[in-house]
Write an enzyme that holds these catalytic residues in place. Structure first.
Site, PDB file in Angstrom:
ATOM      1  N   VAL A   1       0.840  -1.181   0.000  1.00  0.00           N
ATOM      2  CA  VAL A   1       0.000   0.000   0.000  1.00  0.00           C
ATOM      3  C   VAL A   1       0.885   1.244   0.000  1.00  0.00           C
ATOM      4  O   VAL A   1       0.538   2.289  -0.522  1.00  0.00           O
ATOM      5  CB  VAL A   1      -0.933  -0.023   1.220  1.00  0.00           C
ATOM      6  N   ASP A   2       2.065   1.091   0.588  1.00  0.00           N
ATOM      7  CA  ASP A   2       2.970   2.240   0.589  1.00  0.00           C
ATOM      8  C   ASP A   2       3.859   2.263  -0.667  1.00  0.00           C
ATOM      9  O   ASP A   2       4.672   3.116  -0.846  1.00  0.00           O
ATOM     10  CB  ASP A   2       3.817   2.287   1.858  1.00  0.00           C
ATOM     11  N   ASP A   3       3.712   1.287  -1.526  1.00  0.00           N
ATOM     12  CA  ASP A   3       4.356   1.322  -2.837  1.00  0.00           C
ATOM     13  C   ASP A   3       3.424   2.072  -3.772  1.00  0.00           C
ATOM     14  O   ASP A   3       3.049   1.588  -4.825  1.00  0.00           O
ATOM     15  CB  ASP A   3       4.535  -0.086  -3.377  1.00  0.00           C
ATOM     16  N   VAL A   4       3.043   3.197  -3.303  1.00  0.00           N
ATOM     17  CA  VAL A   4       2.055   3.925  -4.063  1.00  0.00           C
ATOM     18  C   VAL A   4       2.733   5.097  -4.728  1.00  0.00           C
ATOM     19  O   VAL A   4       3.602   5.740  -4.142  1.00  0.00           O
ATOM     20  CB  VAL A   4       0.935   4.397  -3.110  1.00  0.00           C
TER      21      VAL A   4
END
Ligand code: WTA
Length: 689
Positions: A552-555
């Site tokens: 989700v933080d590979d956004v």
């Protein structure tokens, strides 16, 4: 428990109109539900009949028990291991994962006394496996190989354990291991475990800064390394990197007395290795002088086994701490079921022991099961892209476990029985290729979801147990309750998509971040109180199958528009000229409009559009020149929210790709600061073309 029961029900009952049939039953029995778009791959009956878990019904039975009677389920399994002293039956594990109810202190089998090295080696030898091959080692160069039986491995582990004791390493002391995939790497891990020392393996792709950062954090009694390693046609001088790291940590007040150095003759001779006489010791000169038996240090189930650093999205790397008892039970059990392990199997996991996959599924999980393991030192594309399949053939590998980035090589081998995948979402077309071409449409694929923090598989297919869907990690492992929450932390049910959390404690869970329990609670337990938060996005379809969508933080945040990198990768590989894509982020001073990016996702001719995408970035132009007559491009999407090294795990094999793609987009961001502790260090773009 009411919550848990309800969860089992949700997982095993269709959301609407399907009556009493569970989704698993439904897909296997009811073609009614399995419409064409469901894209189900049914397993071969013969395979299923012989599998450890032969049907969805059997899984559901075991799964229900693992949730409803977790203590009983895991105690039964743990009883099959050797314990010097049994754990406290009244308190098999601690349940609280809710920060609102106080500190998170996960414990399993508290009071139990055991040793993981003893269970991996001594007990297997007592059971008659002494002459069975434990390791087949395959070197970087063709024709370079070696083997160790379980008994030989134990002898070597004991010699090193005795040496470590002799230089003063005691129970609870840290030892940093910076070794490539030589047999000495698992030997060093097991030797530490034998004497109760805490190993911290640092992947040899990491720079001296990253290494010294870790050394300064865990203050080891010794560092174990080797002088150099060959990767393909290159030689990497590891000793120089270690020297620089040790100098740096000494400057910061952490000095290391012993640097045990293995001579890797095929890469570099002693004469050319820099040496600090009062500190450095040649492994070959000293370790073989020690006795081949060594008393085991019995440890509490909750005594630390290892520290493994993993990048966070900010700040210094996190020292993920795993303890002994629960981790042992969990890695052994997940290995057995997720690969349907049988004693005749030859198992090869391409992961490096520098990552959690290598800890749990090169060293501990397989050895605890008495499995023969192939260890490969080299690069998958050296001397050519057929290398992996030569190895599969040479050792008659039956269980082959790798990362999607390796799927681009086109061969097929008859010995294969089960294929495994890990580390990133597989897009359905890569899945199908792996299944049809590599596995000859005959081998089930275990797409295993795990994290450094989880210690072992959490959501994974069980081979032959239920029909597969290309790209789905399918259902939870025994004892795991995955839930999906929305951004407010509300659990969402049925067909849904959101943040993946875990509701209950499982034996392989990490217990803390070394020296920073507060960060542990803040990062993993506070974002959605009541649950462990994975940081991954996930959806669940109408049949209850789980689909990971990436960090989700590979956004990527482009002018306020958020795009998951998995989506971009999928779009890229749908292009006819693109075999595989890995998207990572870098900052760029040119801001690009979201419209541009969306246009790109929907491209008809990627290469044409790439020409539009050349900015003033020198690296990119160099890359383009370098790659102009091959179809090699690297596409990197940049943005303020692109984090750390996590996605870069696979870079090492990434070099073997025929096609990689880079898009340069957007604003200044969080990527560069974390580049220091990622395997990017020292890697230039030219390495990718
Ligand atoms: C990702 C690597 C999709 C995920 C083993 C997770 C996966 C991160 C899968 C952990 C999978 C791992 N499908 N994504 N089968 N397995 N991941 O700690 O984003 O280096 O959070 O462990 O890898 O990375 P780590």
């Amino acid at each position: 428990t009411t919550n848990h029961l309800r969860h089992v029900e949700l997982l095993t009952t269709l959301p609407s109109g399907a009556g009493e049939i569970s989704p698993l039953n439904a897909v296997i029995l009811g073609e009614a539900l399995a419409s064409e778009e469901d894209d189900l791959i049914f397993s071969n009956k013969e395979f299923s009949n012989k599998a450890h878990v032969s049907s969805p019904q059997k899984y559901l039975e075991m799964y229900k028990r693992s949730i409803v009677d977790s203590a009983g389920f895991w105690s039964d399994i743990a009883s099959q291991f050797y314990w010097k002293q049994r754990w406290d039956e009244h308190c098999v594990y601690s349940e609280n994962l809710d920060v609102r109810n106080g500190d998170i202190r996960i414990q399993w089998f508290k009071g139990g006394v055991t040793n993981i090295c003893y269970n991996a080696l001594d007990t297997n030898i007592q059971a008659g496996l002494g002459d069975k091959t434990a390791f087949f080692w395959e070197g970087n160069d063709l024709g370079q190989d070696a083997t160790l039986t379980f008994s030989q491995l134990l002898n070597k582990v004991c010699q090193l354990a005795n040496y470590l004791k002799d230089i003063g390493v005691k129970k609870g002391d840290a030892v940093v291991i910076y070794l490539p995939m030589l047999m000495e790497l698992p030997i060093a891990m097991l030797a530490c475990a034998r004497i109760g020392a805490v190993h911290s393996v640092v992947f040899v792709g990491f720079s001296s800064e990253s290494l010294s950062q870790r050394i300064m954090d865990c203050k080891p009694k010794a560092v174990i390394t080797c002088n150099a390693v060959r990767r393909g046609s290159k030689v990497l001088n590891l000793k120089n990197i270690v020297d620089a790291a040790l100098a740096e940590s000494t400057n910061n007040g952490v000095s290391i007395d012993v640097c045990l150095t293995c001579e890797n003759q095929s890469a570099m001779t002693r004469e050319t290795t820099k040496w600090q006489i009062d500190r450095d010791v040649w492994w070959q000169d000293i370790v073989s002088k020690y006795p081949t038996t060594c008393e085991v240090e019995w440890v509490d189930a909750e005594d630390p086994l290892f520290l493994l650093y993993t990048s966070g999205s900010t700040g210094k790397p996190k020292g993920v701490l795993h303890t002994t008892g629960g981790y042992m039970i969990y890695t052994a059990t997940t290995f057995k079921y997720a690969f349907d392990y049988k004693p005749s199997d030859i198992y090869w996991c391409t992961a490096d022991c520098g990552w959690i996959t290598g800890h749990s599924y090169v060293t501990y999980g397989p050895l605890l099961n008495g499995s023969t393991v192939v260890i490969f030192e080299g690069a998958p594309n050296y001397p050519d892209s057929g290398r992996c399949w030569d190895i599969v053939d040479k050792y008659k590998v039956t269980l082959f476990y790798t990362a999607p980035t390796l799927f681009v090589n086109r061969y097929s081998r008859k010995s294969l029985r089960v294929l495994g995948s890990v580390g990133e979402p597989i897009n359905p077309s890569a899945w199908r290729w792996f299944y049809n071409v590599v596995g000859d449409s005959r081998c089930p694929i275990s797409d295993t979801w795990l994290q450094t923090e989880t210690g072992g598989f959490m959501i994974t297919p069980l081979p032959g147990t239920w029909p597969q869907k290309p790209g789905s990690v399918t259902f939870p492992f025994f004892g795991v309750l995955p839930i999906i929450v929305d951004e407010k932390g509300n659990e969402i049910e049925g067909e849904c998509s959101g943040y993946l959390c875990i509701r209950n404690s499982w034996p392989g869970a990490f217990r803390t971040l070394y020296g920073d329990h507060e960060r542990y609670e803040t990062t993993y337990f506070k974002p959605f109180p009541g649950y462990y938060y994975s940081g991954d996005g996930c959806s669940r379809d109408k049949d209850g199958y789980h689909w990971l969508t990436g960090r989700v933080d590979d956004v990527i945040n482009v002018s306020g528009h958020r795009i998951g990198i998995a989506e971009i990768e999928s779009a890229l590989v749908s292009h006819r000229q693109c075999a595989e894509a890995a998207v990572v982020g870098v900052e760029h001073e040119v801001d690009l409009s979201p419209a541009y990016l969306y246009r790109l996702l929907d491209f008809t001719d990627l290469i044409l559009k790439m020409d539009d995408l050349i900015f003033s970035n020198k690296d990119f132009i160099d890359l383009k020149n370098g790659g102009s007559n091959s179809k090699s491009y690297l596409i990197v999407i940049g943005g303020a929210e692109v984090p750390s090294g996590r996605r870069l795990v696979s870079l090492d094999v990434f070099r073997g790709l025929t096609v990689a793609l880079m898009i340069l987009v957007d604003d200044a961001g969080g990527f560069l600061p974390s580049i220091n502790h990622s395997p990017w260090n020292g890697v230039t773009l030219a390495d990718f073309v």
